[in-house]
Motif scaffolding. Structure first.
Motif, PDB file in Angstrom:
ATOM      1  N   ASN A 124      64.117  30.078 -17.549  1.00 48.19           N
ATOM      2  CA  ASN A 124      64.613  30.572 -16.263  1.00 48.19           C
ATOM      3  C   ASN A 124      64.142  29.773 -15.060  1.00 48.19           C
ATOM      4  O   ASN A 124      64.926  29.509 -14.147  1.00 48.19           O
ATOM      5  N   ALA A 125      62.867  29.384 -15.002  1.00 48.87           N
ATOM      6  CA  ALA A 125      62.335  28.716 -13.811  1.00 48.87           C
ATOM      7  C   ALA A 125      63.082  27.409 -13.533  1.00 48.87           C
ATOM      8  O   ALA A 125      63.764  26.863 -14.394  1.00 48.87           O
ATOM      9  N   LYS A 126      62.944  26.924 -12.312  1.00 44.08           N
ATOM     10  CA  LYS A 126      63.484  25.609 -11.925  1.00 44.08           C
ATOM     11  C   LYS A 126      65.005  25.538 -12.082  1.00 44.08           C
ATOM     12  O   LYS A 126      65.545  24.513 -12.499  1.00 44.08           O
ATOM     13  N   ALA A 127      65.672  26.649 -11.783  1.00 48.35           N
ATOM     14  CA  ALA A 127      67.137  26.715 -11.897  1.00 48.35           C
ATOM     15  C   ALA A 127      67.590  26.326 -13.304  1.00 48.35           C
ATOM     16  O   ALA A 127      68.601  25.639 -13.484  1.00 48.35           O
ATOM     17  N   ALA A 128      66.849  26.807 -14.316  1.00 44.83           N
ATOM     18  CA  ALA A 128      67.102  26.405 -15.701  1.00 44.83           C
ATOM     19  C   ALA A 128      68.459  26.842 -16.217  1.00 44.83           C
ATOM     20  O   ALA A 128      68.969  26.258 -17.175  1.00 44.83           O
ATOM     21  N   THR A 129      69.062  27.859 -15.591  1.00 44.23           N
ATOM     22  CA  THR A 129      70.371  28.312 -16.051  1.00 44.23           C
ATOM     23  C   THR A 129      71.521  27.739 -15.226  1.00 44.23           C
ATOM     24  O   THR A 129      72.687  28.012 -15.516  1.00 44.23           O
ATOM     25  N   PHE A 130      71.209  26.932 -14.219  1.00 45.91           N
ATOM     26  CA  PHE A 130      72.242  26.413 -13.317  1.00 45.91           C
ATOM     27  C   PHE A 130      72.964  25.226 -13.958  1.00 45.91           C
ATOM     28  O   PHE A 130      72.318  24.291 -14.454  1.00 45.91           O
ATOM     29  N   PRO A 131      74.298  25.220 -13.960  1.00 45.49           N
ATOM     30  CA  PRO A 131      75.048  24.117 -14.591  1.00 45.49           C
ATOM     31  C   PRO A 131      75.270  22.958 -13.611  1.00 45.49           C
ATOM     32  O   PRO A 131      76.335  22.812 -13.011  1.00 45.49           O
ATOM     33  N   TRP A 132      74.261  22.105 -13.467  1.00 39.64           N
ATOM     34  CA  TRP A 132      74.327  20.992 -12.519  1.00 39.64           C
ATOM     35  C   TRP A 132      75.431  20.005 -12.897  1.00 39.64           C
ATOM     36  O   TRP A 132      75.488  19.516 -14.028  1.00 39.64           O
ATOM     37  N   LYS A 133      76.241  19.632 -11.939  1.00 38.57           N
ATOM     38  CA  LYS A 133      77.245  18.598 -12.185  1.00 38.57           C
ATOM     39  C   LYS A 133      76.593  17.236 -12.432  1.00 38.57           C
ATOM     40  O   LYS A 133      77.149  16.395 -13.160  1.00 38.57           O
ATOM     41  N   SER A 134      75.421  17.018 -11.867  1.00 41.52           N
ATOM     42  CA  SER A 134      74.715  15.754 -12.118  1.00 41.52           C
ATOM     43  C   SER A 134      74.277  15.647 -13.575  1.00 41.52           C
ATOM     44  O   SER A 134      74.207  14.535 -14.125  1.00 41.52           O
ATOM     45  N   HIS A 135      73.979  16.765 -14.224  1.00 40.84           N
ATOM     46  CA  HIS A 135      73.684  16.734 -15.660  1.00 40.84           C
ATOM     47  C   HIS A 135      74.925  16.306 -16.440  1.00 40.84           C
ATOM     48  O   HIS A 135      74.855  15.465 -17.338  1.00 40.84           O
TER      49      HIS A 135
END
Length: 404
Positions: free
Chosen positions: A298-309
């Motif tokens: 969860n920490a560090k926006a672990a669930t966020f789907p970054w477009k940069s990824h």
């Protein structure tokens, strides 16, 4: 009481299926009026195929695979979106006892440092004078494959000429190592821990050392289903985010390990799952090592789907000859990850979210509070060789990599 939403999700028996398992077992899905059915599969190809024919609505899936599907690199190819990530980290590169001994002779230390272990492996390959080492990964379009290749290449090893990289299901990796079929593998947990405990293997490095705060598995969603069931998808994202908070609580790790250990899920002893949850891994030779941010739910926006990824994975597909770069293909990769759906679904939870949808990967050398509230901390997110990936200059990054 009849649930409002019926959702079927596929998964593989891995530690990072934890959010789906917790959502079902702890009632977070039921709280959102979701009847969540989890179906265990043996291979990522089967997950992909069953998504394509709508046996599954969503799935625990390799982060690059939805991009590969949308680019037509794999068939049958469901059109997919990624509205949520299932955590950061969780992988390791594991090698045989014999190979580790050779690496240790060449300067590798049991600290899992990616640079020193990579340089030691380079020396071992030079010593062997043309005898190619064999490594296993779980799928061509996997974080495992691209991170292993990145680590090798940045260590002066050509992944296509100096070694052989083949495909194996995660549960078969350790036995293949013992049988001498492969010399090492990159896989998720618990297969590295089990290799160390039962197959005399040794960890060489970990994902958290190769690329800090990097994505691993995501929620892959059949886009036809997403288009037709927006309320169900939003409810599922809320359930999974709540599950991520529960999984991140260290006080729940023992219970989580026992949930995952059930025959329907990972079906391995809870004591082989706890080390990765705690970040205290068996590394080989009877030693353990505390690894910061080994698996982050969860920490560090672990669930966020970054477009940069998504775009970094796309550059690796180009780098290793999986596809030719065009502006149109870059856009397809960019559009596969959907932070807009994430934001819309989770807005009512009042959580801190990134304001941007992309970031320069590798720019944060330290943990950094972001946003006006300071409630969200990101990083460090650096590549072990000091590289940077600017998602606004994909052409430049591809050009630089093609020269290395």
């Amino acid at each position: 009481m009849t649930s409002t939403h019926q959702i079927t999700a596929g998964f593989l028996p891995l530690l990072d299926s934890a959010l789906l398992v917790a959502a079902k077992e702890k009632g977070f899905a039921a709280e959102q009026e979701i009847d969540l059915t989890l179906v265990r599969e043996r291979s990522w190809a089967t997950i992909r195929d069953r998504l394509a024919v709508s046996h599954f609505d969503v799935a625990h899936i390799l982060a690059p695979m939805p991009i590969a599907c949308n680019l037509g690199l794999t068939a049958p190819a469901p059109r997919m979106i990624v509205p949520l990530a299932l955590g950061l980290g969780g992988n390791a590169v594991t090698v045989s006892a014999g190979l580790w001994n050779e690496m240790a002779e060449c300067g590798a230390l049991p600290d899992l440092d990616a640079r020193s272990s990579g340089l030691a492996l380079r020396q071992v390959i030079d010593r062997r004078k043309g005898e190619r080492l064999r490594f296993g990964v779980v799928h061509p379009y996997s974080g495992h494959n691209y991170e292993l290749r990145y680590w090798l290449a940045a260590s002066g090893i050509d992944p296509d000429r100096d070694v052989e990289i083949g495909i194996l299901p995660p549960p078969d990796m350790a036995d293949a190592l013992t049988a001498g079929i492969i010399d090492g593998y990159c896989a998720g947990e618990p297969w590295n821990t089990l290799g160390v405990l039962h197959n005399r293997a040794h960890l060489a490095t970990v994902k958290a050392a190769i690329w800090k705060s990097s994505p691993e598995k995501v929620l892959g969603v059949n886009s036809r289903w997403a288009d037709g069931h927006p309320e169900a998808l939003a409810a599922l994202l809320q359930a999974l985010y709540t599950a991520s908070l529960w999984c991140a609580d260290t006080g729940n790790h023992e219970e989580l390990a026992h949930l995952l250990a059930k025959p329907a899920y990972v079906d391995r002893p809870a004591e082989s799952l706890l080390p990765a949850l705690a970040g205290l891994l068996h590394i080989g030779g009877g030693e353990t090592l505390s690894i910061k941010d080994f698996f982050v739910p969860n920490a560090k926006a672990a669930t966020f789907p970054w477009k940069s990824h998504a775009l970094w994975f796309y550059t690796q597909m180009v780098r290793w000859g999986h596809i030719r770069h065009t502006t149109e293909r870059q856009q397809i990769a960019n559009d596969t990850y959907r932070p807009d759906i994430y934001r819309s679904a989770l807005k009512s939870l009042g959580i801190a979210m990134p304001a941007a949808s992309s970031k320069v990967e590798g720019a944060l050398r330290l943990e950094t509070p972001v946003g006006s509230s300071g409630a969200l901390t990101l990083g460090p997110d650096g590549f072990f060789d000091g590289g940077l990936f600017d998602p606004d200059d994909v052409d430049g990054y591809i050009a630089i990599q093609s020269q290395s």
